[in-house]
Design a protein around this motif. Sequence first.
Motif, PDB file in Angstrom:
ATOM      1  N   LEU A 137     104.414  62.561 -16.082  1.00  0.00           N
ATOM      2  CA  LEU A 137     105.358  63.647 -15.809  1.00  0.00           C
ATOM      3  C   LEU A 137     106.810  63.195 -15.949  1.00  0.00           C
ATOM      4  O   LEU A 137     107.730  63.973 -15.709  1.00  0.00           O
ATOM      5  CB  LEU A 137     105.126  64.197 -14.394  1.00  0.00           C
ATOM      6  CG  LEU A 137     103.716  64.774 -14.150  1.00  0.00           C
ATOM      7  CD1 LEU A 137     103.507  65.100 -12.682  1.00  0.00           C
ATOM      8  CD2 LEU A 137     103.480  66.010 -15.020  1.00  0.00           C
ATOM      9  N   SER A 138     107.030  61.943 -16.341  1.00  0.00           N
ATOM     10  CA  SER A 138     108.409  61.453 -16.438  1.00  0.00           C
ATOM     11  C   SER A 138     108.910  61.414 -17.874  1.00  0.00           C
ATOM     12  O   SER A 138     110.107  61.379 -18.106  1.00  0.00           O
ATOM     13  CB  SER A 138     108.505  60.059 -15.831  1.00  0.00           C
ATOM     14  OG  SER A 138     107.601  59.194 -16.482  1.00  0.00           O
ATOM     15  N   HIS A 139     108.008  61.398 -18.832  1.00  0.00           N
ATOM     16  CA  HIS A 139     108.429  61.331 -20.231  1.00  0.00           C
ATOM     17  C   HIS A 139     107.398  61.991 -21.141  1.00  0.00           C
ATOM     18  O   HIS A 139     106.271  62.241 -20.729  1.00  0.00           O
ATOM     19  CB  HIS A 139     108.647  59.873 -20.650  1.00  0.00           C
ATOM     20  CG  HIS A 139     107.437  58.997 -20.461  1.00  0.00           C
ATOM     21  ND1 HIS A 139     107.231  58.252 -19.311  1.00  0.00           N
ATOM     22  CD2 HIS A 139     106.366  58.765 -21.254  1.00  0.00           C
ATOM     23  CE1 HIS A 139     106.087  57.587 -19.423  1.00  0.00           C
ATOM     24  NE2 HIS A 139     105.545  57.890 -20.586  1.00  0.00           N
TER      25      HIS A 139
ATOM     26  N   ARG B 258     112.308  59.987 -22.207  1.00  0.00           N
ATOM     27  CA  ARG B 258     112.309  60.343 -20.784  1.00  0.00           C
ATOM     28  C   ARG B 258     112.770  61.785 -20.596  1.00  0.00           C
ATOM     29  O   ARG B 258     113.714  62.226 -21.245  1.00  0.00           O
ATOM     30  CB  ARG B 258     113.219  59.406 -19.989  1.00  0.00           C
ATOM     31  CG  ARG B 258     112.643  58.003 -19.824  1.00  0.00           C
ATOM     32  CD  ARG B 258     113.486  57.203 -18.838  1.00  0.00           C
ATOM     33  NE  ARG B 258     113.535  57.855 -17.535  1.00  0.00           N
ATOM     34  CZ  ARG B 258     112.621  57.706 -16.581  1.00  0.00           C
ATOM     35  NH1 ARG B 258     111.577  56.936 -16.794  1.00  0.00           N
ATOM     36  NH2 ARG B 258     112.742  58.327 -15.419  1.00  0.00           N
ATOM     37  N   HIS B 259     112.120  62.461 -19.675  1.00  0.00           N
ATOM     38  CA  HIS B 259     112.478  63.861 -19.432  1.00  0.00           C
ATOM     39  C   HIS B 259     113.931  63.977 -18.973  1.00  0.00           C
ATOM     40  O   HIS B 259     114.659  64.877 -19.394  1.00  0.00           O
ATOM     41  CB  HIS B 259     111.540  64.467 -18.382  1.00  0.00           C
ATOM     42  CG  HIS B 259     111.913  65.867 -18.008  1.00  0.00           C
ATOM     43  ND1 HIS B 259     111.889  66.894 -18.927  1.00  0.00           N
ATOM     44  CD2 HIS B 259     112.368  66.394 -16.855  1.00  0.00           C
ATOM     45  CE1 HIS B 259     112.304  68.003 -18.327  1.00  0.00           C
ATOM     46  NE2 HIS B 259     112.597  67.728 -17.079  1.00  0.00           N
ATOM     47  N   ASP B 260     114.392  63.049 -18.138  1.00  0.00           N
ATOM     48  CA  ASP B 260     115.762  63.162 -17.623  1.00  0.00           C
ATOM     49  C   ASP B 260     116.820  62.805 -18.671  1.00  0.00           C
ATOM     50  O   ASP B 260     118.014  62.949 -18.447  1.00  0.00           O
ATOM     51  CB  ASP B 260     115.952  62.344 -16.337  1.00  0.00           C
ATOM     52  CG  ASP B 260     115.527  60.898 -16.496  1.00  0.00           C
ATOM     53  OD1 ASP B 260     115.346  60.454 -17.647  1.00  0.00           O
ATOM     54  OD2 ASP B 260     115.370  60.211 -15.470  1.00  0.00           O
TER      55      ASP B 260
ATOM     56  N   SER C 169     108.958  66.084 -12.754  1.00  0.00           N
ATOM     57  CA  SER C 169     109.411  64.724 -13.065  1.00  0.00           C
ATOM     58  C   SER C 169     110.151  64.101 -11.877  1.00  0.00           C
ATOM     59  O   SER C 169     110.406  62.909 -11.863  1.00  0.00           O
ATOM     60  CB  SER C 169     110.263  64.709 -14.336  1.00  0.00           C
ATOM     61  OG  SER C 169     111.399  65.510 -14.153  1.00  0.00           O
ATOM     62  N   ASN C 170     110.490  64.907 -10.893  1.00  0.00           N
ATOM     63  CA  ASN C 170     111.110  64.374  -9.678  1.00  0.00           C
ATOM     64  C   ASN C 170     110.560  65.153  -8.475  1.00  0.00           C
ATOM     65  O   ASN C 170     111.101  66.184  -8.078  1.00  0.00           O
ATOM     66  CB  ASN C 170     112.630  64.510  -9.767  1.00  0.00           C
ATOM     67  CG  ASN C 170     113.323  63.987  -8.523  1.00  0.00           C
ATOM     68  OD1 ASN C 170     112.676  63.425  -7.634  1.00  0.00           O
ATOM     69  ND2 ASN C 170     114.618  64.183  -8.453  1.00  0.00           N
TER      70      ASN C 170
END
Length: 250
Positions: A157-159, A166-168, A209-210
């Motif tokens: 869920l982070s990338h 990376r998602h962020d 992702s967070n």
Amino acid sequence: MLTKDTAICIRAVDYSETSQILTFFTRDTGKIGAIAKGSKRPKSSFGGPFEIFSYGKIVFAESNKDKLSTLTEFDPSFGGAGFSTLSANLFTLNCCLFGAELLNKLTHDYDPHPQLFDDFLQFLQNAGEGSNNFETLTLLILFQLSLLKETGLQPVLSHCVNCKTRHDKQDKRHEIYFSSSVNGLICRDCEAAFPDKIRLSPNTANCLSNLKLLTNAREKTLIEIEKLLTYHFTETLGHKPKMAKYILQL
Ligand SMILES: [Zn+2]
């Protein structure tokens, strides 16, 4: 051989006039199937019939792994009340039954997951104290994610699973997808190669992702996350979980 363990009943069915067949999720042994002979008799040594979410210390005679164990003792925690408060709110009860169904389907007999046991116990305790349906739904989502993690199915869920961006680091306005077959997020640049996917709103993708954002998430976001998890469990199990339909009609 007699085994002692701490257990939560996740399924109870009548076997005869006087006995029940139970599925326990235990802390140190994992899931077990057991027969409780005489549990429905008025003077049962177990203190009455078992209900789903009965919780306490058990002693059981382990048998051949393909057969049922025999329950010999039960010492209930919380003075025997168990999680009887869960049934005061139908939505809460349905969320807990959904959790129990998934736990039953995604774990194997005699495969211990102490952390998952603790997480499930905490989920039931917190759900019993939950003040509204969206808090309870948040607890269910956190338990479902813990279940996926502890059974080795933790989604990425982070990338982006494909290009690893990376998602962020991505433009938050960009579309993002979740694909069950690759067990994670897929970015806009990669999505065309993955026919099996659902589209997520930016809020939902950020929340996933967070997870710290989950406690302050809007209702719409929580519903979208639960839809995503239900889709994912349906794909993983090969059928829609029975309790799912009672959750998403908030
Ligand atoms: Zn990508």
